[in-house]
Design a protein around this motif. Structure first.
Motif, PDB file in Angstrom:
ATOM      1  N   ASN A 133      33.954   3.415  -3.053  1.00  0.00           N
ATOM      2  CA  ASN A 133      33.961   4.791  -2.525  1.00  0.00           C
ATOM      3  C   ASN A 133      33.597   5.768  -3.635  1.00  0.00           C
ATOM      4  N   PRO A 134      32.917   6.882  -3.358  1.00  0.00           N
ATOM      5  CA  PRO A 134      32.502   7.380  -2.043  1.00  0.00           C
ATOM      6  C   PRO A 134      31.070   6.988  -1.664  1.00  0.00           C
ATOM      7  N   GLN A 135      30.510   5.971  -2.299  1.00  0.00           N
ATOM      8  CA  GLN A 135      29.154   5.552  -1.949  1.00  0.00           C
ATOM      9  C   GLN A 135      29.098   5.110  -0.483  1.00  0.00           C
ATOM     10  N   PRO A 136      27.935   5.243   0.156  1.00  0.00           N
ATOM     11  CA  PRO A 136      27.822   4.841   1.563  1.00  0.00           C
ATOM     12  C   PRO A 136      27.970   3.335   1.724  1.00  0.00           C
ATOM     13  N   CYS A 137      28.531   2.933   2.867  1.00  0.00           N
ATOM     14  CA  CYS A 137      28.694   1.513   3.168  1.00  0.00           C
ATOM     15  C   CYS A 137      28.275   1.275   4.613  1.00  0.00           C
ATOM     16  N   PHE A 138      27.670   0.139   4.848  1.00  0.00           N
ATOM     17  CA  PHE A 138      27.115  -0.183   6.162  1.00  0.00           C
ATOM     18  C   PHE A 138      27.539  -1.587   6.569  1.00  0.00           C
ATOM     19  N   THR A 139      27.651  -1.797   7.876  1.00  0.00           N
ATOM     20  CA  THR A 139      27.887  -3.134   8.417  1.00  0.00           C
ATOM     21  C   THR A 139      26.638  -3.598   9.153  1.00  0.00           C
ATOM     22  N   VAL A 140      26.232  -4.848   8.900  1.00  0.00           N
ATOM     23  CA  VAL A 140      25.043  -5.436   9.514  1.00  0.00           C
ATOM     24  C   VAL A 140      25.437  -6.770  10.125  1.00  0.00           C
ATOM     25  N   GLU A 141      24.910  -7.083  11.309  1.00  0.00           N
ATOM     26  CA  GLU A 141      25.150  -8.417  11.861  1.00  0.00           C
ATOM     27  C   GLU A 141      23.957  -8.892  12.667  1.00  0.00           C
ATOM     28  N   SER A 142      23.623 -10.166  12.478  1.00  0.00           N
ATOM     29  CA  SER A 142      22.665 -10.859  13.340  1.00  0.00           C
ATOM     30  C   SER A 142      23.131 -12.310  13.447  1.00  0.00           C
ATOM     31  N   LEU A 143      24.398 -12.445  13.872  1.00  0.00           N
ATOM     32  CA  LEU A 143      25.032 -13.757  13.997  1.00  0.00           C
ATOM     33  C   LEU A 143      24.956 -14.520  12.674  1.00  0.00           C
ATOM     34  N   GLY A 202      31.084   1.184 -10.270  1.00  0.00           N
ATOM     35  CA  GLY A 202      30.548   2.538 -10.325  1.00  0.00           C
ATOM     36  C   GLY A 202      29.036   2.595 -10.433  1.00  0.00           C
ATOM     37  N   ASP A 203      28.399   1.492 -10.840  1.00  0.00           N
ATOM     38  CA  ASP A 203      26.940   1.456 -10.940  1.00  0.00           C
ATOM     39  C   ASP A 203      26.268   1.223  -9.592  1.00  0.00           C
ATOM     40  N   ILE A 204      27.048   0.811  -8.603  1.00  0.00           N
ATOM     41  CA  ILE A 204      26.486   0.433  -7.301  1.00  0.00           C
ATOM     42  C   ILE A 204      26.362   1.667  -6.421  1.00  0.00           C
ATOM     43  N   ALA A 205      25.169   1.894  -5.872  1.00  0.00           N
ATOM     44  CA  ALA A 205      24.889   3.117  -5.122  1.00  0.00           C
ATOM     45  C   ALA A 205      25.191   2.996  -3.636  1.00  0.00           C
ATOM     46  N   ALA A 206      25.214   1.783  -3.086  1.00  0.00           N
ATOM     47  CA  ALA A 206      25.502   1.582  -1.669  1.00  0.00           C
ATOM     48  C   ALA A 206      25.880   0.125  -1.441  1.00  0.00           C
ATOM     49  N   SER A 207      26.585  -0.130  -0.341  1.00  0.00           N
ATOM     50  CA  SER A 207      26.975  -1.504  -0.013  1.00  0.00           C
ATOM     51  C   SER A 207      26.618  -1.818   1.431  1.00  0.00           C
ATOM     52  N   VAL A 208      26.193  -3.063   1.636  1.00  0.00           N
ATOM     53  CA  VAL A 208      25.861  -3.567   2.976  1.00  0.00           C
ATOM     54  C   VAL A 208      26.747  -4.784   3.219  1.00  0.00           C
ATOM     55  N   ARG A 251      38.491  -4.591  12.296  1.00  0.00           N
ATOM     56  CA  ARG A 251      37.360  -3.822  12.793  1.00  0.00           C
ATOM     57  C   ARG A 251      36.727  -3.051  11.639  1.00  0.00           C
ATOM     58  N   SER A 252      35.423  -2.853  11.666  1.00  0.00           N
ATOM     59  CA  SER A 252      34.681  -2.077  10.673  1.00  0.00           C
ATOM     60  C   SER A 252      35.023  -2.499   9.244  1.00  0.00           C
ATOM     61  N   PRO A 253      34.690  -3.738   8.875  1.00  0.00           N
ATOM     62  CA  PRO A 253      35.089  -4.235   7.558  1.00  0.00           C
ATOM     63  C   PRO A 253      34.425  -3.522   6.387  1.00  0.00           C
ATOM     64  N   ALA A 254      33.283  -2.872   6.602  1.00  0.00           N
ATOM     65  CA  ALA A 254      32.604  -2.220   5.479  1.00  0.00           C
ATOM     66  C   ALA A 254      33.500  -1.182   4.816  1.00  0.00           C
ATOM     67  N   GLY A 255      34.191  -0.388   5.619  1.00  0.00           N
ATOM     68  CA  GLY A 255      35.071   0.640   5.049  1.00  0.00           C
ATOM     69  C   GLY A 255      36.225   0.041   4.285  1.00  0.00           C
ATOM     70  N   LEU A 256      36.829  -0.992   4.844  1.00  0.00           N
ATOM     71  CA  LEU A 256      37.946  -1.661   4.187  1.00  0.00           C
ATOM     72  C   LEU A 256      37.528  -2.224   2.835  1.00  0.00           C
ATOM     73  N   LEU A 257      36.369  -2.903   2.811  1.00  0.00           N
ATOM     74  CA  LEU A 257      35.940  -3.563   1.583  1.00  0.00           C
ATOM     75  C   LEU A 257      35.445  -2.560   0.546  1.00  0.00           C
ATOM     76  N   ALA A 258      34.809  -1.489   0.974  1.00  0.00           N
ATOM     77  CA  ALA A 258      34.378  -0.462   0.026  1.00  0.00           C
ATOM     78  C   ALA A 258      35.577   0.128  -0.717  1.00  0.00           C
ATOM     79  N   GLU A 259      36.655   0.346   0.013  1.00  0.00           N
ATOM     80  CA  GLU A 259      37.869   0.873  -0.617  1.00  0.00           C
ATOM     81  C   GLU A 259      38.444  -0.125  -1.612  1.00  0.00           C
ATOM     82  N   TYR A 260      38.571  -1.379  -1.184  1.00  0.00           N
ATOM     83  CA  TYR A 260      39.220  -2.386  -2.016  1.00  0.00           C
ATOM     84  C   TYR A 260      38.409  -2.707  -3.265  1.00  0.00           C
ATOM     85  N   LEU A 261      37.088  -2.666  -3.150  1.00  0.00           N
ATOM     86  CA  LEU A 261      36.221  -3.048  -4.267  1.00  0.00           C
ATOM     87  C   LEU A 261      35.859  -1.871  -5.168  1.00  0.00           C
ATOM     88  N   GLY A 262      36.377  -0.700  -4.877  1.00  0.00           N
ATOM     89  CA  GLY A 262      36.104   0.472  -5.712  1.00  0.00           C
ATOM     90  C   GLY A 262      34.719   1.047  -5.501  1.00  0.00           C
TER      91      GLY A 262
END
Length: 384
Positions: free
Chosen positions: A73-83, A43-49, A60-71
Motif C-alpha cells: 500500500n498505497p500502490q494500486p493492486c489488481f485481481t486477475v483470473e482465467s482459471l 517500496g520499489d514495487i509500483a503495482a501488484s497483480v 474475497r478480493s485477495p489483492a487488497g488483503l495481500l497488498a496490505e500484508y506485503l507492504g
C-alpha cells in the motif's frame, strides 16, 4: 526480438497438499524469495497483480488483503483470473502496465489454497469452470473432459495408454529432484498402467493433484531491469487466445485450438519458431494435455507427439526437454500459482540455475499455460 520488459525476480513456495497457515503466509513465502532474488524492497514495487481462481479460497478480493500484508500500500493492486491460466494472464497484464508507461516495476502473485474446501467441493467448482447451463449440471469433471480428448486422440491417431503412461514416468523422474514438488518419487510404467481408472482411459497417475501453493514474479521495464538485475530474463513473445466454453462448440477434441493460436502469436512476436526453443514448460494437468501440447506448440506434427516421448526426445538431452521440474503431474496444481511456477522454472533455466535438471546452454524457453479445458490459452517465450 523486442527486449522491453524483463523478469528480474522469481519465487515460489513449496507446493503441498495441506498448508497449515493462512493465504497471507503462503503468499509471503513466494514473495520473500522473489524480492530477495530481485534485490529490492516492497517500496520499489509500483503495482501488484494477484492471480487466483475464485471460490477455492474463502477470502474475497485477495489483492487488497495481500497488498496490505506485503507492504504494497498505497500502490494500486489488481485481481486477475482465467482459471488455471491465471498466473500467466497476470504476467500479460503486468507486461501491458509496464509497456504503457503506467508503472516501471510490477509484481505478479499467483496463489491457491485449495485445502480450505473438500476434494468433492473442489471438483464441483472445477466443473463450474464450464458452462453452468449446458455442461456442468450433467456431472462433467476435469478428468472426464480430458478423457474425451484422450479418446479423440486415440481414435484419430492411434495413440495408446502406454504413450500417456510414458509421460507420467518422465514426470516422476524429474519431480523426484524438485524440492518444491508435492510428489517426489518415481513411478514405473507398470504402476501407471495398472493404477485405478479415474475416467477411462485416464488412470490415477495420469491426473495431477490439487495443491496449496504460491508463485511470484517481478517484472521491470528495460532501463530498470538493466540497472537492477545482473541476469534479467526478457519477455520476447506473448500469445493469448480463447475457445468456446462448451465442448460442442469445438472444431475437434484431439488438440486445443487456443494453444495453437496463442503459440502462433508468441512465435511471431518473438521472431522464433518451435525449432528455436531450448526448454519448455507445458500445462500437463493430465498426461494427454502434455501430449497435445507437443503438437499444438509445433514440437511435433499432429498425431506425431507420441513419437517424442517414445524416443525420449522430451527428456534432458533430447530434442526439446519438457517439464524437467516434474510438471503439474509431480508438482501439484494450485490453480492460481501454476503459471507463475512454470515461468519461474524457465527463468531459472535461462539463468543457468536449473541445478540437476539444467538444460545446457538454454537461451530461449517457452511456457504453455491452459485455463479450464482449453477455454483460455497463454504461451510465453522468454530469452536470456
Amino acid at each position: 526480438m523486442s527486449k522491453d520488459v524483463a523478469i528480474i525476480g522469481a519465487g515460489q513456495s513449496a507446493f503441498v497438499r495441506g498448508y497449515a497457515g493462512s493465504i497471507r503466509e503462503l503468499v509471503f513465502e513466494a514473495f520473500r524469495e522473489a524480492v530477495r532474488d530481485a534485490g529490492l524492497t516492497p517500496g520499489d514495487i509500483a503495482a501488484s497483480v494477484v492471480c487466483s481462481a475464485p471460490e477455492y479460497d474463502k477470502q474475497r478480493s485477495p489483492a487488497g488483503l495481500l497488498a496490505e500484508y506485503l507492504g504494497l500500500n498505497p500502490q494500486p493492486c489488481f485481481t486477475v483470473e482465467s482459471l488455471c491460466s491465471s498466473g500467466t494472464t497476470g504476467l500479460r497484464v503486468a507486461y501491458g502496465l509496464i509497456k504503457s508507461g503506467l508503472h516501471d516495476i510490477v509484481v505478479v502473485i499467483g496463489f491457491q489454497k485449495m485445502s480450505e474446501i473438500t476434494s468433492a467441493e473442489a471438483q464441483e467448482r472445477m466443473g463450474r469452470g464450464a458452462d453452468i447451463m449446458w455442461e456442468s449440471p450433467f456431472g462433467s469433471t476435469m478428468p472426464a473432459y480430458y478423457a474425451m480428448h484422450a479418446r479423440a486422440h486415440f481414435a484419430r491417431y492411434g495413440t495408446t495408454e502406454e504413450d500417456l503412461a510414458l509421460i507420467r514416468v518422465k514426470a516422476g523422474k524429474y519431480g523426484k529432484l524438485n524440492e518444491k514438488a508435492v510428489y517426489r518419487k518415481e513411478v514405473s510404467l507398470e504402476q501407471v498402467l495398472n493404477a485405478d481408472t479415474v475416467a477411462g482411459p485416464l488412470k490415477r497417475f495420469d491426473c495431477c493433484a490439487n495443491a496449496d501453493g504460491a508463485g511470484c514474479l517481478i517484472l521491470a521495464g528495460a532501463d530498470r531491469a538493466r540497472e537492477m538485475s545482473p541476469h534479467p530474463v526478457w519477455i520476447l513473445g506473448l500469445g493469448s487466445a480463447s475457445d468456446s466454453m462448451t465442448l460442442s462448440g469445438r472444431r475437434s477434441l484431439d488438440g486445443l485450438n487456443c494453444a495453437r493460436v496463442a503459440a502462433e502469436q508468441a512465435y511471431a512476436m518473438a521472431g522464433v519458431g518451435p525449432q528455436d526453443i531450448d526448454v519448455a514448460e507445458v500445462h500437463d494437468c493430465f498426461t494427454i494435455a502434455e501430449l497435445m501440447a507437443y503438437e499444438n506448440l509445433g514440437f511435433a506434427a499432429p498425431g506425431e507427439g507420441a513419437g517424442l516421448i517414445r524416443e525420449g526426445q522430451t527428456y534432458l538431452g533430447g530434442k526439446i526437454p519438457v517439464n524437467v521440474d516434474g510438471g503439474l503431474l509431480s508438482k501439484g496444481h494450485p490453480i492460481g500459482a501454476t503459471g507463475c511456477s512454470q515461468v519461474r522454472t524457465i527463468v531459472m533455466q535461462l539463468r543457468g540455475q536449473g541445478g540437476p535438471v539444467q538444460v545446457p546452454g538454454a537461451a530461449i524457453g517457452l511456457v504453455h499455460n491452459i485455463g479450464g479445458v482449453g477455454i483460455y490459452g497463454n504461451v510465453i517465450i522468454l530469452g536470456r
